[in-house]
Design an enzyme around this catalytic site. Structure first.
Site, short mmCIF file in Angstrom:
data_model
loop_
_atom_site.label_atom_id
_atom_site.label_comp_id
_atom_site.label_asym_id
_atom_site.label_seq_id
_atom_site.Cartn_x
_atom_site.Cartn_y
_atom_site.Cartn_z
N LYS A 1 0.85 -1.20 0.00
CA LYS A 1 0.00 0.00 0.00
C LYS A 1 0.89 1.26 0.00
CE LYS A 1 -3.40 -2.70 2.46
NZ LYS A 1 -4.73 -2.71 2.99
N GLU B 1 -11.14 -10.81 -1.73
CA GLU B 1 -10.83 -9.99 -0.56
C GLU B 1 -12.12 -9.42 0.03
OE1 GLU B 1 -6.52 -8.69 -0.45
OE2 GLU B 1 -7.61 -7.09 -1.42
C1 PEP Z 1 -4.82 -6.01 1.25
O1 PEP Z 1 -4.31 -4.90 1.31
O2 PEP Z 1 -5.13 -6.48 0.14
C2 PEP Z 1 -5.05 -6.75 2.48
C3 PEP Z 1 -5.61 -7.92 2.42
O3 PEP Z 1 -4.65 -6.14 3.64
P1 PEP Z 1 -4.56 -6.86 5.09
O4 PEP Z 1 -3.78 -8.15 4.89
O5 PEP Z 1 -3.81 -5.89 5.94
O6 PEP Z 1 -5.94 -7.12 5.56
#
Ligand code: PEP
Length: 255
Positions: free
Chosen positions: A15, A171
């Site tokens: 990110k 996700e």
């Molecule tokens: C992501 O940024 O795609 C993600 C899954 O973040 P996290 O693992 O921090 O939940």
């Protein structure tokens, strides 16, 4: 995962984290931490400005550097964007497309996700296409509809051969950065549903070949169980990809 059938991809999403020095330092740690004999394809998606340095840092290791986004036009008046050609000039072979944060904060839609993914495929870059439901949608029991709609729109117009060159990241938005992980059963159920939806769009053989990742608070403690599921072929990992020891543990779950 099913290593005989599909590529297993463990991808970190950094990110908007790490400046140049921090990037170099964490990548040095990662190069030492990630087992050289892993069966996983290992990938770290860093901010665009750090791609050049990152590519240099991981040279000679089994870590790939990926992008977090890419524009669909080849070049031109698109201030702030980067093109597939720019990624290619650093030999970048993967880009996240349609992350929920892009959809939520930057107006990304399924239509632009589709265009960006197509531009990637045309440039021989593998798009990691993110889909997922929010909490309200899960609680209203419409997860399947939401996912089907996203997959159909995001992959619209793609040939079976093109679909076989994509990665899908499931996700659930309620699990991203929240510490709340989908249970292995919930994640498997949706990843299987994504595979069946892809089979409906093209054919079963192609659907069985597509790598489908889970992402959403995957960490060193829950990765083994999630990755033991037959339709979860890796992870897209935010927070835990910023800690080399945790990331190594996750990669080590791929056996
Ligand atoms: C992501 O940024 O795609 C993600 C899954 O973040 P996290 O693992 O921090 O939940």
């Amino acid at each position: 995962m099913n290593l005989e059938k599909r590529k297993v991809v463990i991808a970190g999403n950094w990110k908007m984290n790490k400046n140049l020095e921090e990037t170099k330092s964490l990548l040095d740690e990662m190069v030492n931490a990630v087992p050289s004999d892993t069966k996983a394809t290992v990938l770290l998606c860093v901010p665009a400005i750090n791609i050049a340095a990152a590519v240099e840092c991981v040279k000679g290791s089994n870590i790939n550097i990926g992008a977090q986004n890419v524009h669909f036009e080849k070049s031109g008046a698109f201030t702030g964007e980067i093109s597939t050609d720019m990624l290619k000039s650093y030999d970048v072979k993967y880009s996240i497309i349609g992350h929920s944060e892009r959809r939520q904060y930057f107006g990304e839609t399924d239509e632009t996700v589709n265009k960006r993914a197509k531009a990637c495929l045309d440039a021989d870059i593998c798009p990691i296409i993110c889909v997922g439901e929010n909490l309200e949608e899960r609680e209203s029991d419409i997860t399947a509809n939401v996912i089907k709609n996203q997959i159909e729109k995001d992959l619209a117009g793609f040939t079976a051969e093109e679909i076989s060159r994509t990665i899908i990241a499931y996700e659930p938005i309620w699990a991203i950065g929240t510490g709340k992980t989908a249970t292995a059963r919930q994640a498997q159920e949706v990843c299987r549903f994504i595979r069946d939806t892809i089979a409906g769009l093209c054919n079963r053989e192609t659907a069985e070949s597509v790598t489908i990742q889970y992402g959403g608070s995957m960490n060193a403690k829950n990765a083994a169980e999630l990755l033991s599921m037959p339709d979860i072929d890796g992870g897209l990992i935010g927070g835990a990809s910023l800690k080399s020891a945790d990331f190594r543990t996750i990669v080590s779950c791929v056996k």
